[in-house]
Design a protein around this motif. Structure first.
Motif: not given
Length: 342
Positions: A328-338
């Protein structure tokens, strides 16, 4: 063995009475005592036979119930193996990166299916409305002849309606085909058991295993009771046979000193046989106690392995929870990066 030991003491006491005070008591009194003892033993034998029959019936019933429970357990295990196999296949398909695009397209098709349903309803309503207007217009124009322009317009409207109807039929067939594919994939996804369901299955299997083990232990108790009662019956029959033999020989043996001595020797031989039988039973008891001790040791080792297994399962569940949190943290970081890139 206990009954045999008790009767051995009584037989020794009877032997002393024959050697010492036989002239005082008399043979008739001894025969009356033996008759009374035979009747008591026969009554005990009848009671023990009744108990044996009851134990035999209970053992048969318990055995049938245990066999039925084992058969049901085998069926449940086979069904569980099939579920686990299908679950593994579907999970592999869902988690496979190669099928990620297919799953995304499936979700898009589901949304598009809903939109097409709404569009179809609105289109049908519009068509019905236009058809009503056209029918009203045709009914009002039946009294007057159509002009060439009006006739051309009517033909154009009819051709347009035919084309739209054919297009609607084709789209409806395509939507039905996609709907069947969506329903098939939806059923496959619904067939995949979730983690709570798997935990519930495991709990039910543990409960079923405990029930089978309890029934097996009860069946073993019935068999042990049956064996004990059978041995008791055997010893009582031997005792009755011995008392009948004594009753037939005592009246002749007490008439002469040689007969008395022979009777005493015979009773001592019987006592020695009973003692030897008691020793064999004691040896069997010692062997059974050694087996019980070995099983208790094995049970302790299995309990230790069970505790270790539960500890490993707990650690595995904690690791899965940490992995989910990290995902979940990784998906949140990926979304923030996009979002930052945009």
């Amino acid at each position: 063995a206990r009954i045999g030991g008790m009767r051995a003491g009584e037989i020794a006491a009877a032997a002393e009475q024959f050697t010492g005070a036989i002239e005082i008591a008399g043979p008739a009194g001894k025969i009356i005592v033996l008759d009374r003892q035979i009747k008591e033993v026969e009554a005990q034998l009848a009671v023990e036979q009744t108990r044996v029959e009851e134990a035999r019936g209970l053992a048969a019933t318990a055995e049938e119930e245990a066999e039925a429970a084992v058969a049901e357990l085998e069926k449940v295990r086979a069904h569980n193996n099939r579920c686990v196999e299908e679950t593994g296949k579907l999970q592999a398909m869902v988690t496979d990166p190669q099928h990620a695009a297919d799953i995304a397209r499936l979700m898009v098709l589901v949304r598009k299916h809903g939109e097409l349903k709404t569009t179809e309803q609105s289109f049908k309503s519009e068509c019905k409305k236009k058809m009503g207007e056209m029918q009203t217009s045709l009914a009002s124009s039946e009294l007057s002849a159509l002009t060439p322009d009006e006739e051309a317009q009517v033909n154009e409207i009819a051709e347009t309606f035919a084309k739209e109807e054919a297009k609607h039929t084709a789209l409806r067939a395509a939507v039905a085909k996609r709907s069947r594919a969506v329903q098939l994939l939806t059923r496959k996804l619904d067939d995949i058991p979730t983690r709570p369901e798997l935990v519930q299955y495991e709990r039910r299997f543990v409960e079923l295993y405990d029930a089978v083990q309890s029934k097996l232990a009860e069946t073993r108790r019935y068999f042990d009771s049956y064996n004990v009662l059978t041995d008791t019956k055997k010893f009582l029959l031997k005792e009755i046979s011995l008392l009948n033999s004594l009753q037939g020989q005592v009246s002749e043996a007490v008439k002469t000193p040689e007969g008395r001595q022979s009777l005493v020797s015979s009773l001592k031989g019987i006592q020695e046989g009973v003692a030897a039988n008691l020793d064999r039973v004691n040896d069997k008891l010692v062997a059974e106690q050694a087996g019980v001790a070995a099983l208790q040791t094995k049970f302790g080792a299995m309990q230790q392995r069970q505790r270790h297994y539960l500890l490993l399962v707990k650690q595995f569940q904690e690791a899965c929870a940490r992995e989910d949190e990290l995902r979940r943290q990784l998906h949140a970081l990926d979304g923030a990066g996009e979002e930052g890139t945009e």
